[in-house]
Design a protein around this motif. Structure first.
Motif, PDB file in Angstrom:
ATOM      1  N   LEU A  19       0.895  -1.224   0.027  1.00 30.24           N
ATOM      2  CA  LEU A  19       0.010  -0.008   0.021  1.00 30.24           C
ATOM      3  C   LEU A  19       0.742   1.186  -0.046  1.00 30.24           C
ATOM      4  O   LEU A  19       0.565   2.308  -0.742  1.00 30.24           O
ATOM      5  N   GLY A  20       2.097   1.137   0.808  1.00 28.77           N
ATOM      6  CA  GLY A  20       2.948   2.428   0.774  1.00 28.77           C
ATOM      7  C   GLY A  20       3.432   2.629  -0.760  1.00 28.77           C
ATOM      8  O   GLY A  20       3.918   3.717  -1.052  1.00 28.77           O
ATOM      9  N   ILE A  21       3.884   1.573  -1.329  1.00 30.08           N
ATOM     10  CA  ILE A  21       4.510   1.649  -2.637  1.00 30.08           C
ATOM     11  C   ILE A  21       3.459   2.099  -3.549  1.00 30.08           C
ATOM     12  O   ILE A  21       3.774   3.059  -4.330  1.00 30.08           O
ATOM     13  N   GLY A  22       2.269   1.716  -3.455  1.00 26.52           N
ATOM     14  CA  GLY A  22       1.184   2.253  -4.212  1.00 26.52           C
ATOM     15  C   GLY A  22       1.033   3.815  -4.117  1.00 26.52           C
ATOM     16  O   GLY A  22       0.732   4.461  -5.031  1.00 26.52           O
ATOM     17  N   GLY A  23       0.752   4.045  -3.126  1.00 18.44           N
ATOM     18  CA  GLY A  23       0.830   5.631  -2.377  1.00 18.44           C
ATOM     19  C   GLY A  23       1.910   6.335  -3.128  1.00 18.44           C
ATOM     20  O   GLY A  23       1.983   7.644  -3.628  1.00 18.44           O
ATOM     21  N   SER A  24       3.246   5.803  -2.938  1.00 20.70           N
ATOM     22  CA  SER A  24       4.327   6.295  -3.687  1.00 20.70           C
ATOM     23  C   SER A  24       4.055   6.562  -5.204  1.00 20.70           C
ATOM     24  O   SER A  24       4.449   7.724  -5.770  1.00 20.70           O
ATOM     25  N   ALA A  25       3.691   5.758  -5.648  1.00 21.29           N
ATOM     26  CA  ALA A  25       3.395   5.513  -7.460  1.00 21.29           C
ATOM     27  C   ALA A  25       2.163   6.707  -7.560  1.00 21.29           C
ATOM     28  O   ALA A  25       2.410   7.327  -8.645  1.00 21.29           O
ATOM     29  N   PHE A  26       1.184   6.702  -6.785  1.00 24.11           N
ATOM     30  CA  PHE A  26       0.313   7.722  -6.901  1.00 24.11           C
ATOM     31  C   PHE A  26       0.640   9.228  -6.966  1.00 24.11           C
ATOM     32  O   PHE A  26       0.383  10.047  -7.467  1.00 24.11           O
ATOM     33  N   GLY A  27       1.702   9.291  -5.757  1.00 18.23           N
ATOM     34  CA  GLY A  27       2.246  10.688  -5.539  1.00 18.23           C
ATOM     35  C   GLY A  27       3.295  11.187  -6.642  1.00 18.23           C
ATOM     36  O   GLY A  27       3.354  12.302  -6.825  1.00 18.23           O
ATOM     37  N   ALA A  28       3.570  10.237  -7.646  1.00 12.88           N
ATOM     38  CA  ALA A  28       4.517  10.493  -8.575  1.00 12.88           C
ATOM     39  C   ALA A  28       3.814  11.186  -9.704  1.00 12.88           C
ATOM     40  O   ALA A  28       4.308  12.137 -10.306  1.00 12.88           O
ATOM     41  N   PHE A  29       2.367  11.341  -9.793  1.00 16.12           N
ATOM     42  CA  PHE A  29       1.553  11.830 -10.803  1.00 16.12           C
ATOM     43  C   PHE A  29       1.625  13.307 -10.217  1.00 16.12           C
ATOM     44  O   PHE A  29       1.495  14.405 -11.181  1.00 16.12           O
TER      45      PHE A  29
END
Length: 79
Positions: A19-29
């Motif tokens: 979930l943390g990695i997914g949140g980081s990926a979302f933050g990349a946008f």
């Protein structure tokens, strides 16, 4: 185990790390959007700010991936 204790353990569990990695990926946008806006406005300070944010995002993602690998190595049933 209380709900509070299990919630604290979630951060260091495999689903929590994913979930943390997914949140980081979302933050990349958001970072990409900030970089594009800074380039459009030719604002060097905003561009530097976005670059530092991108570096922090990459670092935190790498830390999460490392923790996930350690968790997988410690898991006897993962093999």
């Amino acid at each position: 185990m209380s709900k509070l204790e299990s919630a604290k353990g979630f951060k260091h569990s495999k689903p929590g790390l994913m979930l943390g990695i997914g949140g980081s990926a979302f933050g990349a946008f958001g970072i990409v959007k900030d970089i594009r806006r800074a380039r459009t406005e030719a604002d060097t300070l905003k561009l530097i700010n976005a670059a530092v944010g991108a570096l922090a995002l990459v670092t935190s993602t790498l830390l999460l991936v490392r923790e996930l690998r350690r968790l997988s190595q410690d898991d006897v049933l993962a093999d």
